[in-house]
Design an enzyme around this catalytic site. Sequence first.
Site, PDB file in Angstrom:
ATOM      1  N   ARG A 103       0.805  -1.219   0.000  1.00 46.54           N
ATOM      2  CA  ARG A 103       0.000   0.000   0.000  1.00 46.54           C
ATOM      3  C   ARG A 103       0.842   1.275   0.000  1.00 46.54           C
ATOM      4  O   ARG A 103       0.332   2.367  -0.188  1.00 46.54           O
ATOM      5  CB  ARG A 103      -0.966  -0.010   1.187  1.00 46.54           C
ATOM      6  CG  ARG A 103      -2.209  -0.831   0.879  1.00 46.54           C
ATOM      7  CD  ARG A 103      -3.109  -0.952   2.079  1.00 46.54           C
ATOM      8  NE  ARG A 103      -2.501  -1.768   3.113  1.00 46.54           N
ATOM      9  CZ  ARG A 103      -3.034  -1.950   4.324  1.00 46.54           C
ATOM     10  NH1 ARG A 103      -4.163  -1.340   4.635  1.00 46.54           N
ATOM     11  NH2 ARG A 103      -2.434  -2.697   5.214  1.00 46.54           N
TER      12      ARG A 103
ATOM     13  N   LYS B 158       8.501  -1.180   3.217  1.00 42.66           N
ATOM     14  CA  LYS B 158       7.727  -0.218   3.999  1.00 42.66           C
ATOM     15  C   LYS B 158       8.486   0.346   5.200  1.00 42.66           C
ATOM     16  O   LYS B 158       8.507   1.562   5.406  1.00 42.66           O
ATOM     17  CB  LYS B 158       6.433  -0.882   4.477  1.00 42.66           C
ATOM     18  CG  LYS B 158       5.622   0.001   5.395  1.00 42.66           C
ATOM     19  CD  LYS B 158       4.204  -0.492   5.591  1.00 42.66           C
ATOM     20  CE  LYS B 158       4.110  -1.568   6.634  1.00 42.66           C
ATOM     21  NZ  LYS B 158       2.703  -1.894   6.965  1.00 42.66           N
TER      22      LYS B 158
ATOM     23  N   LYS C 298      29.250  24.776   1.505  1.00 44.67           N
ATOM     24  CA  LYS C 298      29.400  23.325   1.527  1.00 44.67           C
ATOM     25  C   LYS C 298      30.845  22.980   1.881  1.00 44.67           C
ATOM     26  O   LYS C 298      31.772  23.568   1.328  1.00 44.67           O
ATOM     27  CB  LYS C 298      29.053  22.756   0.149  1.00 44.67           C
ATOM     28  CG  LYS C 298      29.122  21.256   0.073  1.00 44.67           C
ATOM     29  CD  LYS C 298      29.736  20.743  -1.229  1.00 44.67           C
ATOM     30  CE  LYS C 298      31.244  20.871  -1.270  1.00 44.67           C
ATOM     31  NZ  LYS C 298      31.898  20.172  -2.380  1.00 44.67           N
TER      32      LYS C 298
ATOM     33  N   TYR D 158      28.561  31.481  -3.267  1.00 48.06           N
ATOM     34  CA  TYR D 158      28.798  30.041  -3.108  1.00 48.06           C
ATOM     35  C   TYR D 158      30.193  29.810  -2.538  1.00 48.06           C
ATOM     36  O   TYR D 158      31.194  30.235  -3.133  1.00 48.06           O
ATOM     37  CB  TYR D 158      28.666  29.295  -4.449  1.00 48.06           C
ATOM     38  CG  TYR D 158      29.101  27.860  -4.315  1.00 48.06           C
ATOM     39  CD1 TYR D 158      28.370  26.970  -3.514  1.00 48.06           C
ATOM     40  CD2 TYR D 158      30.260  27.386  -4.926  1.00 48.06           C
ATOM     41  CE1 TYR D 158      28.783  25.660  -3.335  1.00 48.06           C
ATOM     42  CE2 TYR D 158      30.673  26.069  -4.757  1.00 48.06           C
ATOM     43  CZ  TYR D 158      29.929  25.208  -3.963  1.00 48.06           C
ATOM     44  OH  TYR D 158      30.337  23.919  -3.775  1.00 48.06           O
TER      45      TYR D 158
ATOM     46  N   TYR E  66      35.272  23.212  -8.784  1.00 46.80           N
ATOM     47  CA  TYR E  66      35.059  21.974  -9.533  1.00 46.80           C
ATOM     48  C   TYR E  66      35.351  22.199 -11.003  1.00 46.80           C
ATOM     49  O   TYR E  66      34.877  23.174 -11.592  1.00 46.80           O
ATOM     50  CB  TYR E  66      33.589  21.568  -9.326  1.00 46.80           C
ATOM     51  CG  TYR E  66      33.198  20.231  -9.875  1.00 46.80           C
ATOM     52  CD1 TYR E  66      33.968  19.094  -9.615  1.00 46.80           C
ATOM     53  CD2 TYR E  66      32.037  20.081 -10.639  1.00 46.80           C
ATOM     54  CE1 TYR E  66      33.584  17.847 -10.097  1.00 46.80           C
ATOM     55  CE2 TYR E  66      31.647  18.847 -11.125  1.00 46.80           C
ATOM     56  CZ  TYR E  66      32.419  17.728 -10.858  1.00 46.80           C
ATOM     57  OH  TYR E  66      32.033  16.516 -11.337  1.00 46.80           O
TER      58      TYR E  66
END
Length: 453
Positions: free
Chosen positions: A18, A25, A337, A352, A373
């Site tokens: 369900r 679940k 980050k 950033y 990066y």
Amino acid sequence: MSQRTCLSIILAAGEGTRMKSAVPKVLHTIAGLPMVAHVVKAAEAAGSGELALVIGHGADEMRKAALKFAPKAEAFVQEKRLGTAHAVLAARAAISKGYDDILVMFGDTPLIDPEALAAARLKLAEGTAVVVVGFRTENPSGYGRLIEKAGKLVAIREEKDCSDEEKKITFCNGGLMAVAGRHALKLLDEVGSKNAKGEYYLTDIVEIAAAQGFDVVATEASFENALGINNRAELAQAEGIWQARRRREAMLSGVTLIAPETVFFSHDTEIGADTIVEPNVWFGPGVKIATGAKIHAFSHIEGATIASNCDVGPFARLRPGADLKTKAKVGNFCEVKQAIVEEGAKVNHLTYIGDARIGAGANIGAGTITCNYDGYSKFFTDIGEGAFIGSNSSLVAPVSIGKGGYIASGSVITESVPDDALAFGRARQRTLAGKGKELRERFSQAAAARKKG
Ligand code: UD1
Ligand code: CA
């Protein structure tokens, strides 16, 4: 009681269709933690030392997940779903080791209260053979009814097996049971499957034990203890109850939540006194906040450490590894980050910062980007104490800015800058007198000529 040994058996061999999900679940999460892990935590909080997890056939995903939230648990496979007593007996080998207390819980009932478990264990310590944790409800349909005679529990009747009279009973089985270890196997082995569903019901051990003259009792706990999750609407309901509890706990421990119903905590959020959290703030996993911080509206924070008296947001995004030291500021539309923002450093607008260290007291101007990066690897940016990074600068990592370094606005910095140096990384400005007007005239004439022709 603490001397008594205890085994918790968590039934998690559920079908779970369900949920309409590829995920088992009980691995669906509440406050970022699988619901079955909430059950494990409650068992541990109630002093249960050993854990048996009953899982369905081929539940490799469950095994893998369990290694994370319950590394000490022993997993048992229930090959066929023949009922809750049958499921408990899948852990026969564990039960046979001999425990004072056996707790049986369902993996899809995540809000169980460790105090309800501890209260049930206390009853066992007093000599009771079986304790059922019940709850009262106006709408008992679907639950097993607790049938009492003279204050003693004599049977649990599943809905489908109830007489019309029994269906009116509003005292229900919450699904938590505590059984004296020395009687457990004998009682379980006597359970048959003569009922409407043809299943081996764990609940039948109540009648079996009562008939043999054992002391059997029902304790009462709140409805939440019994809230079983069968679909995503119930999952959201459980999340809501969990969040409400956590918000209250936070406020009572000295945290101000201006609009508590709009703040969402994770299962492991740590937040110190005198922190003020404005509306609409989301805490993902792994957040630690010391005292006196201000978390302004609409901030999204995960995996971040925030020291005392920091100022975050509004609209800040702190991602894993963001480490803000005392009085650091991260303002609107900034993302941080894997970076240390040292004491009193300011990252206030539209910036950033990733894979970096920002020295104490440094000021990062609006629109600064650490270009960390290259499409393949991540590189580090180090910004010295007291440095000033002019607005709209790009710091192309790996690069370092020395203490007190000064970066002119709009620079693209590709080479490291020594202490106290001033660096420009942009084209020099040229201003041509009257040329603006001349240009406008030329453009307007050209446009008029195009219209005519
Ligand atoms: C069960 C209780 C009922 C109680 C209700 C509370 C029984 C017989 N009934 O009913 O008295 O009011 O919970 O929510 O215990 N499971 C297995 N293997 C099986 C069968 C079940 O692991 O063969 C697990 C399920 O995954 C689930 C739990 O046991 O986590 C309960 O089973 P379920 O079939 O949902 O029982 P209910 O009908 O809800
Ligand atoms: Ca159920």
